[in-house]
Design a protein around this motif. Structure first.
Motif, PDB file in Angstrom:
ATOM      1  N   ASP A  39      13.458  89.386  23.660  1.00 20.18           N
ATOM      2  CA  ASP A  39      12.166  90.062  23.791  1.00 20.18           C
ATOM      3  C   ASP A  39      11.795  90.105  25.264  1.00 20.18           C
ATOM      4  O   ASP A  39      11.519  89.072  25.873  1.00 20.18           O
ATOM      5  CB  ASP A  39      11.091  89.337  22.984  1.00 20.18           C
ATOM      6  CG  ASP A  39       9.822  90.155  22.821  1.00 20.18           C
ATOM      7  OD1 ASP A  39       9.415  90.811  23.805  1.00 20.18           O
ATOM      8  OD2 ASP A  39       9.229  90.149  21.732  1.00 20.18           O
ATOM      9  N   THR A  85       9.196  91.696  26.552  1.00 21.12           N
ATOM     10  CA  THR A  85       7.789  92.065  26.743  1.00 21.12           C
ATOM     11  C   THR A  85       6.887  90.839  26.870  1.00 21.12           C
ATOM     12  O   THR A  85       5.685  90.987  27.107  1.00 21.12           O
ATOM     13  CB  THR A  85       7.287  92.929  25.572  1.00 21.12           C
ATOM     14  OG1 THR A  85       7.272  92.138  24.363  1.00 21.12           O
ATOM     15  CG2 THR A  85       8.167  94.143  25.376  1.00 21.12           C
ATOM     16  N   PHE A 133       1.952  95.020  24.221  1.00 21.98           N
ATOM     17  CA  PHE A 133       1.972  95.577  22.862  1.00 21.98           C
ATOM     18  C   PHE A 133       2.755  96.892  22.875  1.00 21.98           C
ATOM     19  O   PHE A 133       2.196  97.980  22.991  1.00 21.98           O
ATOM     20  CB  PHE A 133       0.537  95.793  22.365  1.00 21.98           C
ATOM     21  CG  PHE A 133       0.440  96.016  20.880  1.00 21.98           C
ATOM     22  CD1 PHE A 133       0.807  95.021  19.998  1.00 21.98           C
ATOM     23  CD2 PHE A 133      -0.019  97.219  20.366  1.00 21.98           C
ATOM     24  CE1 PHE A 133       0.714  95.202  18.629  1.00 21.98           C
ATOM     25  CE2 PHE A 133      -0.118  97.420  19.002  1.00 21.98           C
ATOM     26  CZ  PHE A 133       0.247  96.415  18.131  1.00 21.98           C
ATOM     27  N   THR A 134       4.082  96.762  22.757  1.00 19.00           N
ATOM     28  CA  THR A 134       4.950  97.940  22.744  1.00 19.00           C
ATOM     29  C   THR A 134       5.361  98.333  21.334  1.00 19.00           C
ATOM     30  O   THR A 134       5.822  99.446  21.096  1.00 19.00           O
ATOM     31  CB  THR A 134       6.213  97.679  23.577  1.00 19.00           C
ATOM     32  OG1 THR A 134       6.883  96.527  23.053  1.00 19.00           O
ATOM     33  CG2 THR A 134       5.849  97.425  25.033  1.00 19.00           C
ATOM     34  N   SER A 135       5.230  97.390  20.389  1.00 16.07           N
ATOM     35  CA  SER A 135       5.468  97.674  18.976  1.00 16.07           C
ATOM     36  C   SER A 135       4.730  96.622  18.165  1.00 16.07           C
ATOM     37  O   SER A 135       4.257  95.621  18.709  1.00 16.07           O
ATOM     38  CB  SER A 135       6.965  97.640  18.647  1.00 16.07           C
ATOM     39  OG  SER A 135       7.421  96.304  18.533  1.00 16.07           O
ATOM     40  N   ASN A 136       4.640  96.860  16.868  1.00 14.33           N
ATOM     41  CA  ASN A 136       3.897  95.918  16.026  1.00 14.33           C
ATOM     42  C   ASN A 136       4.819  94.925  15.328  1.00 14.33           C
ATOM     43  O   ASN A 136       4.419  94.254  14.382  1.00 14.33           O
ATOM     44  CB  ASN A 136       3.088  96.679  14.981  1.00 14.33           C
ATOM     45  CG  ASN A 136       3.983  97.421  13.989  1.00 14.33           C
ATOM     46  OD1 ASN A 136       5.163  97.641  14.272  1.00 14.33           O
ATOM     47  ND2 ASN A 136       3.439  97.803  12.845  1.00 14.33           N
ATOM     48  N   ALA A 137       6.085  94.793  15.803  1.00 11.60           N
ATOM     49  CA  ALA A 137       7.059  93.960  15.099  1.00 11.60           C
ATOM     50  C   ALA A 137       6.587  92.514  14.942  1.00 11.60           C
ATOM     51  O   ALA A 137       6.595  91.964  13.831  1.00 11.60           O
ATOM     52  CB  ALA A 137       8.400  94.000  15.826  1.00 11.60           C
ATOM     53  N   ASN A 138       6.171  91.883  16.047  1.00 10.17           N
ATOM     54  CA  ASN A 138       5.750  90.490  15.957  1.00 10.17           C
ATOM     55  C   ASN A 138       4.392  90.354  15.279  1.00 10.17           C
ATOM     56  O   ASN A 138       4.160  89.411  14.509  1.00 10.17           O
ATOM     57  CB  ASN A 138       5.700  89.870  17.354  1.00 10.17           C
ATOM     58  CG  ASN A 138       7.078  89.697  17.951  1.00 10.17           C
ATOM     59  OD1 ASN A 138       8.042  89.459  17.239  1.00 10.17           O
ATOM     60  ND2 ASN A 138       7.181  89.823  19.267  1.00 10.17           N
ATOM     61  N   TYR A 139       3.492  91.286  15.531  1.00  9.53           N
ATOM     62  CA  TYR A 139       2.168  91.214  14.899  1.00  9.53           C
ATOM     63  C   TYR A 139       2.301  91.375  13.394  1.00  9.53           C
ATOM     64  O   TYR A 139       1.575  90.747  12.627  1.00  9.53           O
ATOM     65  CB  TYR A 139       1.259  92.285  15.481  1.00  9.53           C
ATOM     66  CG  TYR A 139      -0.191  92.119  15.075  1.00  9.53           C
ATOM     67  CD1 TYR A 139      -0.977  91.134  15.668  1.00  9.53           C
ATOM     68  CD2 TYR A 139      -0.765  92.914  14.093  1.00  9.53           C
ATOM     69  CE1 TYR A 139      -2.301  90.952  15.291  1.00  9.53           C
ATOM     70  CE2 TYR A 139      -2.084  92.742  13.712  1.00  9.53           C
ATOM     71  CZ  TYR A 139      -2.850  91.766  14.318  1.00  9.53           C
ATOM     72  OH  TYR A 139      -4.150  91.582  13.943  1.00  9.53           O
ATOM     73  N   THR A 140       3.248  92.198  12.950  1.00  3.41           N
ATOM     74  CA  THR A 140       3.464  92.392  11.518  1.00  3.41           C
ATOM     75  C   THR A 140       3.919  91.094  10.862  1.00  3.41           C
ATOM     76  O   THR A 140       3.575  90.813   9.713  1.00  3.41           O
ATOM     77  CB  THR A 140       4.508  93.498  11.283  1.00  3.41           C
ATOM     78  OG1 THR A 140       4.000  94.719  11.809  1.00  3.41           O
ATOM     79  CG2 THR A 140       4.807  93.670   9.802  1.00  3.41           C
ATOM     80  N   THR A 184      -4.874  91.430  19.045  1.00  2.07           N
ATOM     81  CA  THR A 184      -4.525  92.426  20.055  1.00  2.07           C
ATOM     82  C   THR A 184      -5.767  92.651  20.904  1.00  2.07           C
ATOM     83  O   THR A 184      -6.869  92.817  20.375  1.00  2.07           O
ATOM     84  CB  THR A 184      -4.081  93.751  19.407  1.00  2.07           C
ATOM     85  OG1 THR A 184      -5.057  94.167  18.447  1.00  2.07           O
ATOM     86  CG2 THR A 184      -2.749  93.583  18.708  1.00  2.07           C
TER      87      THR A 184
END
Length: 324
Positions: free
Chosen positions: A194, A196, A237-244, A290
């Motif tokens: 990762d 980011t 926040f480049t994608s919601n992968a970890n937040y999901t 976020t």
């Protein structure tokens, strides 16, 4: 009158063969940048009625040692030894911190040390403070976007004495090493690197508490509580992968991921003998936000807890030699 200064002080340590055993050999000067080791007493005040408003007596009861030691994480065998102790791993420390044997998983084996703090610029009676029966209660580490990797250990000890000289025979002097920086770290989440992440923290806490018995003011040994391995990370926040993963935390499979932190001066392959790695195969994301402002990048902040993994037999694995 000479006044002691921090940069003229030294802190050395050595393992105790058994808890509170007299130790005179094996001392190493610790590469550190600050410490707050202190002896504390439980104060007991008599309630005798004197006929006036004055305190009659104050007695010192049980006592213990607490304090933190901060350092910039380095390719240093002494740092590895203290992290090894924080894990309470059941595997003995490899003599040279190398090879396949230099992989440690959290366990339930306690280790104790004696720490000696010297004030070399006052040359006074009692300028060596000896802290005995010290066990590592916690370890924390913060990797920023730019800078050194600031780390600390928290100690719980039994007692302290003063001496005119160091109790050991010529402690091994600390060597000059280049500390790790954030550019030496690589973060992987869910099996993929990762790029980011802007900050990550790791906390290992043994939940120790002192245990006392009648007839002795010193604790017999720190009681191990339930171990917790927690941390937090911030990322662009480049994608919601970890937040999901946080949103799906009710599902053990969808809400967890492996988090691996590799730190090595060899930034190309991360496979040198001086490199270290923290491997947490099952991490549950316990909080997530976020953060949005009118002007600036959107960041995601997540908190995680490492859970037991049957593959490694624990929650966290510490590797002190990436060349193996």
């Amino acid at each position: 009158m000479a006044i002691a200064t921090g940069f003229n002080s030294k802190l050395s340590f050595a393992p105790e063969a058994t808890y509170l055993a007299t130790t005179t050999t094996g001392f190493e000067e610790l590469n550190q940048k600050g410490n707050s080791l202190a002896l504390a007493y439980a104060v007991q005040t008599t309630e005798r009625i004197r006929g006036d408003r004055n305190t009659d007596k104050i007695l010192k009861g049980s006592h213990s040692v607490t304090g933190d030691i901060t350092f910039d994480l380095s390719p240093d065998a002494d740092h590895n030894e203290l992290i090894h102790a924080a894990l309470c791993t059941d595997t003995a420390l490899s003599a040279n911190d190398d090879g396949a044997a230099a992989i440690y998983v959290n366990g339930g084996t306690q280790r104790s040390f004696v720490f000696v703090r010297e004030f070399t610029d006052i040359n006074a009676t009692g300028d060596a403070q000896i802290f005995k029966g010290c066990q590592v209660n916690a370890f924390s580490m913060t990797i920023p976007a730019d800078g050194f990797i600031e780390s600390s250990i928290s100690l719980m000890g039994a007692t302290m004495t003063e001496a005119d000289a160091h109790p050991g025979n010529s402690p091994t002097a600390t060597t000059t090493v280049t500390p790790f920086t954030s550019q030496d770290a690589r973060i992987s989440i869910g099996g993929s690197e990762d790029t980011t992440v802007t900050e990550i923290t790791l906390n290992i806490d043994n939940g120790m508490s002192p245990v006392y018995v009648i007839g002795d003011e010193k604790p017999i040994e720190g009681h191990l509580g339930k171990m917790s391995v927690t941390g937090s990370l911030q990322a662009h926040f480049t994608s919601n992968a970890n937040y999901t993963r946080f949103v799906n935390s009710a599902s053990q499979e969808a809400g967890t991921a492996a988090i691996v932190i590799e730190i090595d001066n060899d930034r190309t392959s991360y496979d040198s003998a001086d490199g270290i790695k923290f491997n947490m195969p099952v991490c549950a994301f316990t909080a997530g936000t976020t953060e949005v402002s009118a002007d600036g990048v959107v960041t995601a902040s997540l908190e995680f807890t490492a859970l037991y993994d049957s593959g490694i037999g624990g929650a966290i694995q510490f590797d002190t030699d990436l060349s193996a």
